[in-house]
Design a protein around this motif. Sequence first.
Motif, mmCIF file in Angstrom:
data_model
loop_
_atom_site.group_PDB
_atom_site.id
_atom_site.type_symbol
_atom_site.label_atom_id
_atom_site.label_comp_id
_atom_site.label_asym_id
_atom_site.label_seq_id
_atom_site.Cartn_x
_atom_site.Cartn_y
_atom_site.Cartn_z
ATOM 1 N N GLY A 126 -59.577 111.069 12.375
ATOM 2 C CA GLY A 126 -58.511 110.035 12.220
ATOM 3 C C GLY A 126 -57.462 110.768 12.176
ATOM 4 N N ASN A 127 -57.304 112.141 12.167
ATOM 5 C CA ASN A 127 -55.827 112.790 12.203
ATOM 6 C C ASN A 127 -55.536 113.334 13.521
ATOM 7 O OD1 ASN A 127 -57.943 114.856 12.160
ATOM 8 N ND2 ASN A 127 -57.106 116.077 10.719
ATOM 9 N N ASP A 128 -56.298 112.807 14.499
ATOM 10 C CA ASP A 128 -56.236 113.540 16.031
ATOM 11 C C ASP A 128 -55.792 112.048 16.949
ATOM 12 O OD1 ASP A 128 -56.543 114.267 18.716
ATOM 13 O OD2 ASP A 128 -58.063 115.685 18.129
ATOM 14 N N VAL A 129 -54.793 112.090 17.511
ATOM 15 C CA VAL A 129 -54.090 110.912 18.197
ATOM 16 C C VAL A 129 -54.914 110.689 19.488
ATOM 17 C CG1 VAL A 129 -52.478 112.077 19.407
ATOM 18 C CG2 VAL A 129 -52.252 109.607 19.121
ATOM 19 N N GLU A 130 -55.522 111.986 20.071
ATOM 20 C CA GLU A 130 -56.178 111.688 21.184
ATOM 21 C C GLU A 130 -57.453 111.325 21.073
ATOM 22 O OE1 GLU A 130 -57.590 114.746 25.110
ATOM 23 O OE2 GLU A 130 -56.177 115.216 23.361
ATOM 24 N N ASP A 131 -58.212 111.925 19.753
ATOM 25 C CA ASP A 131 -59.314 111.436 19.540
ATOM 26 C C ASP A 131 -59.513 110.071 18.853
ATOM 27 O OD1 ASP A 131 -62.474 112.467 19.515
ATOM 28 O OD2 ASP A 131 -62.287 111.950 17.499
ATOM 29 N N VAL A 132 -58.468 109.480 18.271
ATOM 30 C CA VAL A 132 -58.399 107.977 17.770
ATOM 31 C C VAL A 132 -58.504 107.284 19.157
ATOM 32 C CG1 VAL A 132 -57.034 106.558 16.779
ATOM 33 C CG2 VAL A 132 -57.431 108.515 15.739
ATOM 34 N N TYR A 133 -57.573 107.467 20.063
ATOM 35 C CA TYR A 133 -57.427 106.752 21.282
ATOM 36 C C TYR A 133 -58.950 106.772 21.964
ATOM 37 C CZ TYR A 133 -56.974 105.996 26.536
ATOM 38 O OH TYR A 133 -57.081 105.534 27.510
ATOM 39 N N GLU A 134 -59.404 107.883 22.155
ATOM 40 C CA GLU A 134 -60.827 108.036 23.154
ATOM 41 C C GLU A 134 -61.799 107.166 22.347
ATOM 42 O OE1 GLU A 134 -61.795 111.333 25.835
ATOM 43 O OE2 GLU A 134 -60.849 112.469 23.887
ATOM 44 N N ARG A 135 -62.208 107.228 20.829
ATOM 45 C CA ARG A 135 -63.272 106.426 20.187
ATOM 46 C C ARG A 135 -62.965 105.216 20.283
ATOM 47 N NH1 ARG A 135 -64.203 111.107 20.939
ATOM 48 N NH2 ARG A 135 -64.732 110.378 22.864
ATOM 49 N N THR A 136 -61.670 104.854 19.962
ATOM 50 C CA THR A 136 -61.128 103.273 19.937
ATOM 51 C C THR A 136 -61.789 102.699 21.359
ATOM 52 O OG1 THR A 136 -59.453 103.843 18.432
ATOM 53 C CG2 THR A 136 -59.549 101.698 19.521
ATOM 54 N N ARG A 137 -61.162 103.523 22.492
ATOM 55 C CA ARG A 137 -61.428 102.923 23.813
ATOM 56 C C ARG A 137 -62.719 102.612 23.960
ATOM 57 N NH1 ARG A 137 -62.684 105.587 28.028
ATOM 58 N NH2 ARG A 137 -62.069 107.727 27.228
ATOM 59 N N GLU A 138 -63.667 103.557 23.640
ATOM 60 C CA GLU A 138 -65.125 103.328 23.791
ATOM 61 C C GLU A 138 -65.660 102.351 22.796
ATOM 62 O OE1 GLU A 138 -66.831 107.322 22.300
ATOM 63 O OE2 GLU A 138 -65.842 108.344 24.163
ATOM 64 N N ALA A 139 -65.348 102.063 21.733
ATOM 65 C CA ALA A 139 -65.659 100.810 21.007
ATOM 66 C C ALA A 139 -65.250 99.623 21.617
ATOM 67 C CB ALA A 139 -65.079 101.252 19.409
ATOM 68 N N VAL A 140 -64.068 99.534 22.183
ATOM 69 C CA VAL A 140 -63.440 98.232 22.791
ATOM 70 C C VAL A 140 -64.301 97.892 23.851
ATOM 71 C CG1 VAL A 140 -61.730 97.230 23.911
ATOM 72 C CG2 VAL A 140 -61.377 98.487 21.349
ATOM 73 N N GLU A 141 -64.701 98.975 24.653
ATOM 74 C CA GLU A 141 -65.315 98.609 26.117
ATOM 75 C C GLU A 141 -66.640 98.178 25.810
ATOM 76 O OE1 GLU A 141 -65.104 102.294 28.347
ATOM 77 O OE2 GLU A 141 -62.906 102.044 28.906
ATOM 78 N N TYR A 142 -67.377 98.885 24.532
ATOM 79 C CA TYR A 142 -68.767 98.481 24.210
ATOM 80 C C TYR A 142 -68.719 96.996 23.839
ATOM 81 C CZ TYR A 142 -72.692 98.080 21.218
ATOM 82 O OH TYR A 142 -73.975 97.795 20.647
ATOM 83 N N ALA A 143 -67.655 96.516 22.624
ATOM 84 C CA ALA A 143 -67.642 95.335 22.443
ATOM 85 C C ALA A 143 -67.452 94.340 23.719
ATOM 86 C CB ALA A 143 -66.642 95.138 21.346
#
Length: 504
Positions: free
Chosen positions: A359-376
Motif C-alpha cells: 500500500g506504500n508503493d503506487v506502482e504495486d497499488v495500481y497493478e494489484r487493483t487492475r488485476e482485481a478489477v479485471e477479475y471482477a
Amino acid sequence: CCFTFIQMLHQLGHYSRFGFAASTTISRGRLLTSYARGGRTKAENVVTSSHRRQVVKSSSAHLSTNSSPLASPLATSSGLPANDATMKSPTPSLPPLQVARKNLASDISNLPEHAALLSLSEYLSSPPARTPNASSALPPESLTLLSRSILATFLIHYNSRVASLCGHGFYTIGPCGEEAMAGAALPLGPGGSVALHYRHLATNLARFGAGNDDEAWRSVLLGRARAHAVSSLDPVTRGGHCALGGCEGDVLVTSTLASQCPPAVGRALGGALARWKAPQAAKFGAGAVHFVTLGSGSLSNGHFLSAVNLARHAAKEGRRVPVVFGVSDNGLCISLKDTSSYLRDLALNSGVKVFEARGNDVEDVYERTREAVEYARKRNRPAVVWYGGITRRFGHAATDRQGAYLEQAEIEEMRASRDLEDNLKRLVDAGLTWDEVRADFEFLKTECEAAFDVASTEPKVESREEQVSRCAVPYAEPPRHLPPGTAPTPPFAPPPPRRRGGGG
C-alpha cells in the motif's frame, strides 16, 4: 451532561447533521472553536494567550473589509505577508486566514506537518538520481496525474491543519501515508460506482483526471479546501465534512466505518438486474465494476461482514456481483494495534478472491487493483484488495492524542516516513523528470494555500432551512411504464396489500 453539551454547542455556533458549522467566540479570556463532525479541532484552538485573541480580532476586521477574497493576491511561498505594514494596509486587504498565518507563524512551525513540508522541499531541491534502465508498469500518460495527486494529498492535509490551528478549518482526518492510493484510481475507469473511505483522498484526486491542466487543478483544490472549511459552496456536501466525491459514479460515504459496503454490493447486483429487467432504466452498463474502500479497522464491523456474506452468497447462486473491496492497513485501528495480523488473516479467509498490494508503493497499488478489477469484470465475482504496509504519519485525526497509546519513538518514526518521497522517485524512474516534479510541487503549494484563503471566507450553513435543503434526499419515482408486450415484474409491480393481524 448531554443536555449541557448541546447547550454549549448552541452557544458556540450552529450545528448540522454531518458536521458542526464553524464558529469562534471569546469567552472568559479563551478562544473557543466550535466542533466539526464530532471532533474538536486541534488543541491549540482552545488557548488563553493574548496574541491568539488578537488573531480573531484582526481576522474579523479584515473579513468585514474584504468583499472579494478572490481578488486578493496569491500568498507568497511562505504564506505570510511581507511585514506588519502590509497587514495594516486597507488596500488590498488580506484574507483572514493569511493574517492568522502570520500571527501564528511560530505555532505553525511546531506542527509535525510543517517539519515534513520542509523535509520534502529539501528532498526536492537535491533529489537522488534516476535509476538507469528502470522499468515500470504505470501508464506513461498518467505519471503527471499521479505525481500531482500524491503531492496534493499531502499539501491539502498540511493546509487543513494550518487552517485548523488558525481557527479557520475544522476536524481534520489526515490522508498522509496513503498517497500511493492514487494508483488505485487508474484501473477503475468509467461506468461503475466508487465509494471512498475518508482517508483515500489520493484516489479521489486522481479520479478527477486533471493531469497537467492547471485550471482543473485549481478547481479541484478549491473544492477540497471548501470541504475543510465547511463552506456551503463545497460542491460535494454543500457545507458538510469528511466526504469524498465529485466525479462521475462517486457515492458519498458519510460514515467513518463500513456502512458503505452493503450498498456497493447492492449496486453490483442491481446493475445486472436492471439491465435484464429494465434495460432502458439501467444506470450501469455491461462491464461495470463497483469499487468500495475502507480501513482495516472496520473489517470486524457487521456492515463489512454482512456485505461480504451477501456477495459470496450471490456468487454461489450464480448471480453477477462485480464488486471490489479495497482495504488499507496501517497497523492501527485508531489506538488499537493489530500486532497479530488478525485483520489480514480475516480478509484472506473471507471466502472471496484476495489480491495483496504494498500500500506504500503506487506502482504495486495500481497493478494489484487492475488485476482485481479485471477479475471482477470478467468473472462477475467479488474480490478484495489488501493494501498493506501503510504508515499512518500524523495520527488518526487532528484530535488524536497518540501519546496515550504510542511511545514517542514510535510517533517520531511514523512522522519520519519517506514513502511519499519514495513514490515520487518511482514516478521519476518511470519517466518524469525532477524538474517537472519540482514545478508541480511549487504550483500546488501556492494554489492550495490560495484555495484555503478563499474557502475560509465563504458562508457556512447558518439556518435550519439551509440544513434541511442540504440533507434532504429527493424522491425518485421508479419507472412505471415498460415497453409494449413486457409484463410488469418486481420491483416495478405494486406490492400486494398488507394483511392485518396474523403471524407469518
